[in-house]
Design an enzyme around this catalytic site. Sequence first.
Site, mmCIF file in Angstrom:
data_model
loop_
_atom_site.group_PDB
_atom_site.id
_atom_site.type_symbol
_atom_site.label_atom_id
_atom_site.label_comp_id
_atom_site.label_asym_id
_atom_site.label_seq_id
_atom_site.Cartn_x
_atom_site.Cartn_y
_atom_site.Cartn_z
ATOM 1 N N HIS A 125 -7.369 0.732 -6.417
ATOM 2 C CA HIS A 125 -7.585 -0.150 -5.171
ATOM 3 C C HIS A 125 -8.297 -1.514 -5.675
ATOM 4 O O HIS A 125 -9.526 -1.441 -5.498
ATOM 5 C CB HIS A 125 -8.571 0.865 -4.264
ATOM 6 C CG HIS A 125 -8.331 0.133 -2.983
ATOM 7 N ND1 HIS A 125 -7.685 -0.836 -2.565
ATOM 8 C CD2 HIS A 125 -9.245 0.586 -1.634
ATOM 9 C CE1 HIS A 125 -7.832 -1.087 -1.255
ATOM 10 N NE2 HIS A 125 -8.762 -0.382 -0.793
ATOM 11 N N ARG A 184 -14.157 -8.389 2.009
ATOM 12 C CA ARG A 184 -12.631 -7.965 1.731
ATOM 13 C C ARG A 184 -11.951 -9.342 2.118
ATOM 14 O O ARG A 184 -11.215 -9.841 1.427
ATOM 15 C CB ARG A 184 -12.158 -6.790 2.523
ATOM 16 C CG ARG A 184 -12.613 -5.452 1.972
ATOM 17 C CD ARG A 184 -12.274 -5.253 0.710
ATOM 18 N NE ARG A 184 -10.733 -5.185 0.477
ATOM 19 C CZ ARG A 184 -9.870 -4.033 0.915
ATOM 20 N NH1 ARG A 184 -10.402 -3.063 1.459
ATOM 21 N NH2 ARG A 184 -8.652 -4.177 0.686
ATOM 22 N N CYS A 194 -16.535 2.152 0.524
ATOM 23 C CA CYS A 194 -15.298 1.339 0.802
ATOM 24 C C CYS A 194 -14.753 1.605 2.467
ATOM 25 O O CYS A 194 -14.130 0.435 2.934
ATOM 26 C CB CYS A 194 -14.215 1.468 0.010
ATOM 27 S SG CYS A 194 -13.640 3.442 0.054
ATOM 28 N N GLN A 252 -10.379 -3.801 -3.317
ATOM 29 C CA GLN A 252 -11.314 -3.410 -2.734
ATOM 30 C C GLN A 252 -12.714 -3.388 -4.112
ATOM 31 O O GLN A 252 -13.666 -4.006 -3.665
ATOM 32 C CB GLN A 252 -11.310 -1.764 -2.545
ATOM 33 C CG GLN A 252 -12.433 -0.979 -2.145
ATOM 34 C CD GLN A 252 -12.986 -1.510 -0.866
ATOM 35 O OE1 GLN A 252 -12.251 -1.372 0.226
ATOM 36 N NE2 GLN A 252 -14.248 -1.787 -0.566
ATOM 37 N N ASP A 274 -17.203 7.588 -1.719
ATOM 38 C CA ASP A 274 -16.082 7.379 -1.064
ATOM 39 C C ASP A 274 -15.628 8.743 -0.350
ATOM 40 O O ASP A 274 -16.125 9.805 -0.792
ATOM 41 C CB ASP A 274 -15.002 6.962 -1.728
ATOM 42 C CG ASP A 274 -13.548 6.592 -1.153
ATOM 43 O OD1 ASP A 274 -13.265 6.684 0.108
ATOM 44 O OD2 ASP A 274 -12.431 6.642 -1.999
ATOM 45 N N ARG A 307 0.810 -1.072 -0.016
ATOM 46 C CA ARG A 307 0.089 -0.083 -0.008
ATOM 47 C C ARG A 307 0.964 1.159 -0.008
ATOM 48 O O ARG A 307 1.653 1.333 0.944
ATOM 49 C CB ARG A 307 -0.872 0.096 1.249
ATOM 50 C CG ARG A 307 -1.513 1.325 1.517
ATOM 51 C CD ARG A 307 -2.816 1.451 2.525
ATOM 52 N NE ARG A 307 -3.957 0.663 2.042
ATOM 53 C CZ ARG A 307 -4.967 0.677 2.439
ATOM 54 N NH1 ARG A 307 -5.099 1.489 3.632
ATOM 55 N NH2 ARG A 307 -6.016 -0.076 1.861
#
Length: 316
Positions: free
Chosen positions: A134, A299, A271, A137, A231, A107
Amino acid sequence: MTKLKNKDLISIHDLSLQEIEDIFALSADLKKKQQNQEKHEYLWAKSLAMIFEKPSTRTRVSFEIGMWQLGGLAINLDQEAIGLGERESVGDVAKTLSRYADAILVRTFEHAKVIELAKYANVPVINGLSDLLHPCQALADFFTVIEKKGKDNLKNLKMAYIGDGNNVCHSLMFAAAKLGIKLVIAAPKGYEPKAEIVKTSFADAKASGAEIEIVNDPVIASEHADVIYTDVWASMGQERQRKTKNVKFKTFQVNAELVKLAKPDYIFMHCLPAHRGEEVTADVIDGTQSVVFDQAENRLHVQKAILTLLLGGNNG
Ligand code: CP
Ligand code: NVA
């Protein structure tokens, strides 16, 4: 047999529809096994090295616990400890970790760092979020959409993404394009998705028959939507822009008035982490049509499927 073994997972654009479907099928199987408390140690004695240059709850915990449930080990290396590109070059870190671990998760800020890591690593590299994308996700998100709305209905769905044309939005575009879903993005002028992502995802959409549209009006996007997604307005690393963005994005808030335009059985997605009172009001995110914690749970199942397939576990 899937072709994911030994591949990197950097962008959904690199995956075929079949590979996405393989990930979803194994995710569903692993979810069932987990719920039934059936052993599924497909990655016994395998290991994952995780580099986090930004904070994380869902990504870190789902990969770490997921790896443990699969019979393997995950270790967390934060930026202070590893100094990716500072204490040591990205290439040397990639080559060293490849001698210990069976996969690397990263990340980071610059997407180029993910690409560079993958270039030098000889084990699969997983993008756990960059400023550009991402992918893990968006895969969990569409797995959730399928659970809630059914696989057969997928091509008839309209998803509205309201807000910043950011990393999450970009990965949703790639996933929608591959899966053939209608995605309407409403972003303020100047905050639309990046041109390079628009170009590539529109080409993918043309091939699959998906429709992706970008508008500057949240009303147009929300009308008759089956899914409303938002988001944060200021992503990690953009904290200094938060005040300005809160003003510029004000009319893009997902609130009771906006969701009234969606279909009566619409679902709300985010998310997470979320900022109640900014991109979404508490009544919407905490309301009965919100599936944000199902998304968060998924996830885990989807990450476990990705790991199993890339590392060639029992089902790989
Ligand atoms: N959605 C997500 O990636 O959450 P974290 O930043 O907590 O990992
Ligand atoms: N766009 C957000 C997503 C967090 C999971 C960020 O990059 O901070």
